[in-house]
Design an enzyme around this catalytic site. Structure first.
Site, mmCIF file in Angstrom:
data_model
loop_
_atom_site.group_PDB
_atom_site.id
_atom_site.type_symbol
_atom_site.label_atom_id
_atom_site.label_comp_id
_atom_site.label_asym_id
_atom_site.label_seq_id
_atom_site.Cartn_x
_atom_site.Cartn_y
_atom_site.Cartn_z
ATOM 1 N N CYS A 67 1.077 -1.201 0.376
ATOM 2 C CA CYS A 67 -0.550 -0.223 0.445
ATOM 3 C C CYS A 67 0.890 1.246 0.360
ATOM 4 C CB CYS A 67 -1.295 0.408 1.171
ATOM 5 S SG CYS A 67 -2.176 1.537 1.089
ATOM 6 N N TYR A 82 6.489 4.600 9.526
ATOM 7 C CA TYR A 82 6.398 3.518 9.682
ATOM 8 C C TYR A 82 7.724 2.729 10.820
ATOM 9 C CZ TYR A 82 2.023 3.003 6.903
ATOM 10 O OH TYR A 82 0.967 3.256 6.580
ATOM 11 N N ARG A 140 -9.698 -10.550 -20.655
ATOM 12 C CA ARG A 140 -10.249 -11.770 -20.971
ATOM 13 C C ARG A 140 -11.419 -12.266 -21.395
ATOM 14 N NH1 ARG A 140 -8.539 -15.988 -16.261
ATOM 15 N NH2 ARG A 140 -10.190 -14.581 -14.813
ATOM 16 N N CYS A 160 -1.396 1.697 -3.432
ATOM 17 C CA CYS A 160 -2.793 2.795 -3.071
ATOM 18 C C CYS A 160 -2.030 4.255 -2.699
ATOM 19 C CB CYS A 160 -3.203 2.224 -1.347
ATOM 20 S SG CYS A 160 -3.482 0.603 -0.596
ATOM 21 N N GLU A 201 -25.423 15.849 -2.189
ATOM 22 C CA GLU A 201 -27.689 15.910 -1.871
ATOM 23 C C GLU A 201 -27.739 15.118 -3.362
ATOM 24 O OE1 GLU A 201 -29.044 19.582 -3.156
ATOM 25 O OE2 GLU A 201 -27.702 20.068 -4.745
ATOM 26 N N LYS A 226 -0.119 5.216 -5.812
ATOM 27 C CA LYS A 226 -0.876 5.436 -6.837
ATOM 28 C C LYS A 226 -1.733 6.407 -6.558
ATOM 29 C CE LYS A 226 -4.788 4.124 -5.860
ATOM 30 N NZ LYS A 226 -5.066 2.554 -6.481
ATOM 31 N N TYR A 233 -9.369 -3.002 -10.855
ATOM 32 C CA TYR A 233 -8.832 -2.051 -9.853
ATOM 33 C C TYR A 233 -7.827 -1.359 -11.325
ATOM 34 C CZ TYR A 233 -11.778 -3.234 -5.791
ATOM 35 O OH TYR A 233 -12.421 -3.772 -5.439
ATOM 36 N N HIS A 253 -26.607 21.698 -0.356
ATOM 37 C CA HIS A 253 -27.905 22.266 -1.774
ATOM 38 C C HIS A 253 -26.381 23.858 -1.724
ATOM 39 C CE1 HIS A 253 -29.318 23.100 -5.556
ATOM 40 N NE2 HIS A 253 -29.338 24.244 -4.857
ATOM 41 N N GLU A 287 -7.498 1.574 -13.163
ATOM 42 C CA GLU A 287 -6.669 3.260 -12.381
ATOM 43 C C GLU A 287 -5.858 3.338 -13.667
ATOM 44 O OE1 GLU A 287 -7.828 2.478 -7.920
ATOM 45 O OE2 GLU A 287 -5.867 1.258 -8.365
HETATM 46 P P1 NDP Z 1 -8.718 -7.786 -10.599
HETATM 47 O O1 NDP Z 1 -8.727 -8.390 -9.198
HETATM 48 O O2 NDP Z 1 -9.428 -6.677 -9.976
HETATM 49 O O3 NDP Z 1 -8.724 -7.515 -12.296
HETATM 50 C C1 NDP Z 1 -7.738 -8.205 -12.694
HETATM 51 C C2 NDP Z 1 -8.269 -8.577 -13.942
HETATM 52 O O4 NDP Z 1 -7.852 -9.620 -14.403
HETATM 53 C C3 NDP Z 1 -9.516 -9.197 -14.110
HETATM 54 O O5 NDP Z 1 -9.990 -8.317 -15.425
HETATM 55 C C4 NDP Z 1 -9.500 -10.039 -14.993
HETATM 56 O O6 NDP Z 1 -10.169 -10.858 -16.178
HETATM 57 C C5 NDP Z 1 -8.377 -10.088 -15.477
HETATM 58 N N1 NDP Z 1 -7.209 -11.846 -15.160
HETATM 59 C C6 NDP Z 1 -7.263 -12.682 -14.446
HETATM 60 N N2 NDP Z 1 -6.319 -13.420 -14.666
HETATM 61 C C7 NDP Z 1 -6.017 -13.126 -15.975
HETATM 62 C C8 NDP Z 1 -4.972 -14.558 -16.227
HETATM 63 N N3 NDP Z 1 -4.846 -15.765 -16.314
HETATM 64 N N4 NDP Z 1 -5.450 -14.066 -17.576
HETATM 65 C C9 NDP Z 1 -5.923 -13.136 -18.405
HETATM 66 N N5 NDP Z 1 -6.691 -12.363 -17.945
HETATM 67 C C10 NDP Z 1 -6.991 -12.270 -16.317
HETATM 68 O O7 NDP Z 1 -6.924 -7.172 -10.390
HETATM 69 P P2 NDP Z 1 -6.144 -6.031 -10.051
HETATM 70 O O8 NDP Z 1 -4.303 -7.128 -10.700
HETATM 71 O O9 NDP Z 1 -6.108 -4.710 -10.690
HETATM 72 O O10 NDP Z 1 -5.778 -5.589 -9.006
HETATM 73 C C11 NDP Z 1 -5.749 -6.983 -7.421
HETATM 74 C C12 NDP Z 1 -6.207 -6.508 -6.505
HETATM 75 O O11 NDP Z 1 -5.574 -5.784 -5.955
HETATM 76 C C13 NDP Z 1 -7.907 -5.961 -6.612
HETATM 77 O O12 NDP Z 1 -8.657 -7.025 -6.202
HETATM 78 C C14 NDP Z 1 -7.862 -5.233 -4.775
HETATM 79 O O13 NDP Z 1 -8.228 -6.282 -4.565
HETATM 80 C C15 NDP Z 1 -6.582 -4.498 -4.621
HETATM 81 N N6 NDP Z 1 -6.300 -3.057 -5.604
HETATM 82 C C16 NDP Z 1 -7.477 -2.424 -4.799
HETATM 83 C C17 NDP Z 1 -7.417 -1.176 -5.107
HETATM 84 C C18 NDP Z 1 -8.409 -0.037 -4.524
HETATM 85 O O14 NDP Z 1 -9.025 -0.445 -3.382
HETATM 86 N N7 NDP Z 1 -8.726 1.045 -5.290
HETATM 87 C C19 NDP Z 1 -6.639 -0.636 -6.881
HETATM 88 C C20 NDP Z 1 -5.546 -1.192 -7.023
HETATM 89 C C21 NDP Z 1 -6.040 -3.028 -6.261
HETATM 90 P P3 NDP Z 1 -11.937 -11.004 -15.477
HETATM 91 O O15 NDP Z 1 -12.826 -10.294 -14.397
HETATM 92 O O16 NDP Z 1 -12.790 -10.487 -16.614
HETATM 93 O O17 NDP Z 1 -12.826 -12.375 -15.696
#
Ligand code: NDP
Length: 448
Positions: A43, A99, A199, A48, A442, A51, A178, A437, A182
């Site tokens: 993070c 930290y 995918r 986080c 709101e 980012k 995510y 307002h 982002e």
């Molecule tokens: P996510 O789980 O959000 O998304 C992963 C994406 O990759 C999905 O679109 C999925 O496709 C695709 N995918 C998964 N496996 C494969 C594969 N083997 N080949 C090709 N595509 C694949 O993961 P992120 O990496 O974006 O983020 C990881 C985690 O970190 C998040 O789940 C979240 O918990 C945390 N995070 C939180 C944030 C926040 O709170 N703002 C910001 C960044 C990260 P599909 O779904 O279509 O199957």
């Protein structure tokens, strides 16, 4: 009674590990923590926090454009990526220091090296030093998952995105979750031509469909390209350093950078968990009970290395609950209901509770209220970007079971709304509250 060097040995000084160590120490435990990279974890160091700083930096691209509609003339505007990158990294270093201070001020011993579990109550450090502890807490988090195919080593992940020498003119981002959304927003605002390849045909699985559709529409309007239902076949590096990407569907594209945002996997390799028989679940996450205890009585785990919710504030709660349970004499579990979340896309999304389709499946009768509006600032700026707020209520009780928002500042607004949802308030309670307002928030008390 066996004598141990420490009451608690924590492996990994990320959000969960730091909270657990600090609170355990404040409860009187003798604590040590091992961190092989930088105190702060994903993070603070490569997630986080940096980012969000890039999101702020990126948004100025639109703010400067919009400012002209408010009468401002801004001459000679330019963007210096290296300046932003270095400012962000300096702040990350500052936070890392804070930290580390927190741990030291609580008399937690920090070992700047890798640790491996060598027994139920024993840890071996990279230097060869062996230490014993009554409890071992694993908080090693997760790392980006990179699919394996010819040339995949030419791609980067979010880890490297913070340190780029230059902003790529063209970038392909794999994934539709995510991180993909982002960083697509960030790079697009910095002037890159961005293409998201996913995918499936769904962005942000788990979020409400109407919001995901809205983000897709707005992203397309901003010039982000999308390719759905395909994955990568190969990446070939060209003589000029560019990358030739070939998709499974036969499409080919030349790009400057490929970034994988295809999920994150638990960091368990080489930790020695098998030495002591710690049980793993599907996908390699450590299996734990409601108190974060593994099947080995002396070994616990919190945060992304377990298969719960991969969010920093959740890991922090798990770390706190562990410390209070094991060293504070007050057994505590974490309540995973109504955990709010946000995607810091451009514009951001925020959500709490059930999506409309989840609510329809689980509750049957639901009432849905929406507000589809253009924020005042966007109207003046002639920015054709509409916000969407959606409230889902249980028809039988009028209780709010979900709120979903896309639009400027939606995560800031959602934090307060989530308190109301968590407290079990109804649509009538929102209606009874007088609006502020003019504001975007709101809309939440004026929903029809
Ligand atoms: P996510 O789980 O959000 O998304 C992963 C994406 O990759 C999905 O679109 C999925 O496709 C695709 N995918 C998964 N496996 C494969 C594969 N083997 N080949 C090709 N595509 C694949 O993961 P992120 O990496 O974006 O983020 C990881 C985690 O970190 C998040 O789940 C979240 O918990 C945390 N995070 C939180 C944030 C926040 O709170 N703002 C910001 C960044 C990260 P599909 O779904 O279509 O199957």
């Amino acid at each position: 009674m066996p004598q141990y060097d420490y009451d608690l040995f924590t492996i990994g000084a990320g959000s969960g590990g730091v909270r657990a160590s600090r609170i355990s120490a404040s409860h009187g435990a003798k604590v040590a923590v091992a961190e092989e990279y930088r105190v702060g974890g994903t993070c603070v160091i490569r997630g986080c926090v940096p980012k969000k700083m890039l999101v702020y930096g990126a948004h100025f691209a639109e703010d400067i454009e919009d400012a002209q509609h408010f009468g401002w003339t801004i001459e000679g505007k330019s963007f210096d990526w290296k300046k932003l990158r270095d400012h962000v990294q300096n702040d990350v270093t500052r936070l890392e220091g804070l930290y580390t201070d927190t741990l030291q001020n609580n008399d937690v011993t920090v070992f700047d090296e890798r640790a491996t579990i060598s027994g139920p109550n024993e840890v071996t450090l990279a230097s060869g030093k062996v230490v014993t502890a009554k409890y071992i807490l694993v908080c090693t988090g997760a790392r980006p998952f990179v699919p394996e195919f010819p040339g995949s080593e030419h791609g980067i992940t979010s880890n490297e995105a913070f340190h780029l020498d230059d902003i790529p003119k063209h970038i392909i981002i794999a994934g539709g979750g995510y991180i993909a959304n982002e960083f697509a927003g960030i790079f697009n605002e910095f002037g890159s031509k961005v293409c998201i390849v996913n995918r499936s045909d769904q962005l942000l699985r788990g979020y409400d469909e109407s919001l995901r559709d809205r983000l897709l529409q707005i992203s397309l309007m901003k010039g982000i390209e999308f390719k759905f239902n395909t994955t990568f076949k190969s990446i070939e590096k060209q003589e000029d350093g560019r990358l030739l990407v070939t998709m499974q569907n036969g499409d080919q594209q030349l790009t400057d950078q490929v970034m994988f945002a295809t999920g994150r996997v638990p960091n368990i390799e080489g930790l020695g968990l098998d030495n002591v028989g710690v049980e793993m679940g599907d996908g390699g996450a450590i299996k734990v009970d409601e108190y974060s205890k593994t099947n080995v009585d002396s070994i616990y785990a919190v945060g992304d290395v377990t298969d719960r919710i991969q969010l920093t504030p959740v890991a922090i709660r798990e770390g706190q609950a562990f410390a209070d349970t094991v060293f504070g004499g007050t057994p505590k579990t974490v309540d995973y209901s109504f955990v709010p979340s946000a995607v810091f896309s451009h514009p951001p999304i925020a959500a709490v509770g059930m999506t409309e389709s989840e609510a329809r499946m689980k509750l049957g009768g639901v009432k849905v209220y929406t507000s589809d509006f253009r924020a005042m600032k966007n109207v003046i700026a002639s920015r054709n970007e509409r916000s969407l707020y959606k409230m889902i209520c249980d028809e039988a009780t009028d209780k709010i079971v979900g709120i979903h928002m896309i639009g400027p500042e939606s995560p800031e607004i959602m934090q307060a709304a989530a308190v109301a949802v968590k407290a079990g308030l109804t649509k009538a309670d929102f209606d009874d509250t007088v609006a502020i307002h003019p504001s975007m928030a709101e809309e939440l008390v004026l929903l029809k």
